[in-house]
Design a protein around this motif. Structure first.
Motif, PDB file in Angstrom:
ATOM      1  N   GLN A 139       6.962   8.678  -3.394  1.00 42.78           N
ATOM      2  CA  GLN A 139       6.320   8.274  -2.144  1.00 42.78           C
ATOM      3  C   GLN A 139       7.366   8.300  -1.020  1.00 42.78           C
ATOM      4  OE1 GLN A 139       2.719   7.382  -2.405  1.00 42.78           O
ATOM      5  NE2 GLN A 139       3.325   8.549  -4.228  1.00 42.78           N
ATOM      6  N   LYS A 140       6.887   8.391   0.213  1.00 39.50           N
ATOM      7  CA  LYS A 140       7.811   8.560   1.331  1.00 39.50           C
ATOM      8  C   LYS A 140       8.433   7.259   1.811  1.00 39.50           C
ATOM      9  CE  LYS A 140       5.404  12.684   3.005  1.00 39.50           C
ATOM     10  NZ  LYS A 140       4.642  13.287   4.135  1.00 39.50           N
ATOM     11  N   SER A 141       7.806   6.134   1.502  1.00 41.40           N
ATOM     12  CA  SER A 141       8.318   4.854   1.992  1.00 41.40           C
ATOM     13  C   SER A 141       7.962   3.744   1.016  1.00 41.40           C
ATOM     14  CB  SER A 141       7.717   4.532   3.373  1.00 41.40           C
ATOM     15  OG  SER A 141       6.321   4.272   3.252  1.00 41.40           O
ATOM     16  N   LEU A 142       8.605   2.612   1.165  1.00 39.37           N
ATOM     17  CA  LEU A 142       8.284   1.465   0.323  1.00 39.37           C
ATOM     18  C   LEU A 142       6.876   0.950   0.625  1.00 39.37           C
ATOM     19  CD1 LEU A 142      11.606  -0.601   0.209  1.00 39.37           C
ATOM     20  CD2 LEU A 142      10.692   0.989  -1.492  1.00 39.37           C
ATOM     21  N   ASP A 143       6.430   1.103   1.874  1.00 40.66           N
ATOM     22  CA  ASP A 143       5.072   0.683   2.200  1.00 40.66           C
ATOM     23  C   ASP A 143       4.041   1.488   1.403  1.00 40.66           C
ATOM     24  OD1 ASP A 143       5.703  -1.349   3.929  1.00 40.66           O
ATOM     25  OD2 ASP A 143       5.574  -0.124   5.746  1.00 40.66           O
ATOM     26  N   GLU A 144       4.337   2.754   1.163  1.00 42.47           N
ATOM     27  CA  GLU A 144       3.422   3.570   0.356  1.00 42.47           C
ATOM     28  C   GLU A 144       3.416   3.088  -1.091  1.00 42.47           C
ATOM     29  OE1 GLU A 144       3.847   7.772   0.756  1.00 42.47           O
ATOM     30  OE2 GLU A 144       3.754   7.730   2.945  1.00 42.47           O
ATOM     31  N   TYR A 145       4.565   2.660  -1.583  1.00 43.99           N
ATOM     32  CA  TYR A 145       4.609   2.083  -2.936  1.00 43.99           C
ATOM     33  C   TYR A 145       3.864   0.753  -2.980  1.00 43.99           C
ATOM     34  CZ  TYR A 145       7.839   5.554  -4.846  1.00 43.99           C
ATOM     35  OH  TYR A 145       8.399   6.729  -5.306  1.00 43.99           O
ATOM     36  N   ARG A 146       3.952  -0.019  -1.910  1.00 45.54           N
ATOM     37  CA  ARG A 146       3.200  -1.290  -1.862  1.00 45.54           C
ATOM     38  C   ARG A 146       1.694  -1.016  -1.872  1.00 45.54           C
ATOM     39  NH1 ARG A 146       7.392  -2.351   2.062  1.00 45.54           N
ATOM     40  NH2 ARG A 146       8.937  -3.765   1.128  1.00 45.54           N
ATOM     41  N   ALA A 147       1.283   0.008  -1.151  1.00 46.69           N
ATOM     42  CA  ALA A 147      -0.133   0.373  -1.153  1.00 46.69           C
ATOM     43  C   ALA A 147      -0.563   0.832  -2.548  1.00 46.69           C
ATOM     44  CB  ALA A 147      -0.388   1.478  -0.122  1.00 46.69           C
ATOM     45  N   MET A 148       0.334   1.543  -3.229  1.00 43.79           N
ATOM     46  CA  MET A 148       0.027   1.991  -4.581  1.00 43.79           C
ATOM     47  C   MET A 148      -0.088   0.800  -5.528  1.00 43.79           C
ATOM     48  SD  MET A 148      -0.719   4.612  -6.347  1.00 43.79           S
ATOM     49  CE  MET A 148      -0.252   5.905  -5.183  1.00 43.79           C
TER      50      MET A 148
END
Length: 295
Positions: A139-148
């Motif tokens: 993922q491009k950012s930690l926020d994308e991992y949080r969404a995941m």
């Protein structure tokens, strides 16, 4: 004369005591050895990810599963090879095969983002315990991992209604620093332990320079399954370091003991690289290694 007799009696008593003690000493030694041996354990059951023999599964899944059971595998972890998670078999047919062979399908990798309910229904009918997400990609950012992570919680909640559990299987990219953190830590901390378990791919953590034993200890009880595969010593392309179990540098006897103490339940062989021999020959060699491994 009396003194000589007294000395004779004393000497005889000492010899008698020695004779009585010596057999006890010799008898005690094997018991000590036996106690040492009894501390060593072996895995009662271990499994294999069917992707390891995907070519054989594509040709004849039933014959391949029969062979794997003959090698000593008691557990299977599936994947969708284009015929669904049951490889084109009906649930009753698949379950009958498992019963006949005395093995179980404990989990399956699948696309959990599409047709989840249909796959969950099939899994529940044959007694599969876990549906596992095998890949999300970097993922491009930690926020994308949080969404995941939020989506993982939702998937886990949906699977609960089918009596199933959800888990995520890592690759190396979640152990690569992003914005000062490991994305894997975000997934661990942002998911609900009641809804999301994890399958630690020990190889991918190892080649990402994360010590699997330390990471397991950091999150006790979160990893219920693991992929067991070995890595040759050194550095280089992580996709090219895979070797048969026991031929690499990963200390599996130590890891198995520690991980079981931390909640690990399922040890699943996965072989993706074959320096020599065929995939089925590798599967047999890996089964022999685990069957003889003491920890």
């Amino acid at each position: 004369m009396k003194n000589q007799r007294r000395k004779f009696i004393q000497s005889s008593l000492l010899l008698g005591v020695g004779a009585a003690v010596m057999p006890l000493q010799f008898c005690a030694a094997p018991k000590k050895d036996e106690a040492i041996e009894s501390t060593a354990s072996k895995l009662a059951a271990f499994g294999i990810q069917l992707y390891s023999v995907k070519e054989d599964m594509a040709i004849d899944p039933v014959a391949t599963i029969r062979s794997l059971a003959g090698f000593g595998y008691k557990q299977l972890e599936g994947f969708d090879g284009g015929k669904g998670i049951l490889w084109g078999m009906q649930p009753a047919e698949f379950k009958a095969l498992m019963t006949e062979l005395g093995i179980e399908m404990v989990a399956s990798h699948c696309n959990v983002f599409e047709n989840l309910e249909a796959q969950a229904q099939q899994a529940a009918e044959v007694g599969i315990k876990y549906l596992i997400c095998p890949w999300i990609g970097p993922q491009k950012s930690l926020d994308e991992y949080r969404a995941m992570a939020k989506e993982f919680n939702q998937i886990g909640q949906k699977l609960q209604s089918f009596g199933l559990k959800f888990a995520y299987h890592n690759h190396d990219y979640t152990f690569v620093d992003l914005e000062g953190q490991l994305p894997q830590d975000v997934l661990m901390n942002e998911t609900d332990p009641a809804l999301v378990d994890f399958e630690l791919d020990i190889y991918w953590a190892h080649v990402a320079n994360v010590k699997p034993s330390d990471y397991l200890a950091k999150y006790p009880g979160r990893f219920r399954l693991c992929h067991v595969k070995d890595a040759e010593a050194g550095t280089g392309d992580p996709h090219q370091r895979g070797v048969l179990l026991g031929q690499g540098e990963i200390p599996y006897a130590e890891l198995i003991k520690q991980s079981k103490d931390l909640g690990m339940e399922y040890f699943i062989v996965e072989q993706e690289r074959f320096p020599t021999g065929t995939p089925m020959e590798a599967a047999e060699a890996n089964a022999n290694y685990l069957a003889g491994l003491e920890y």
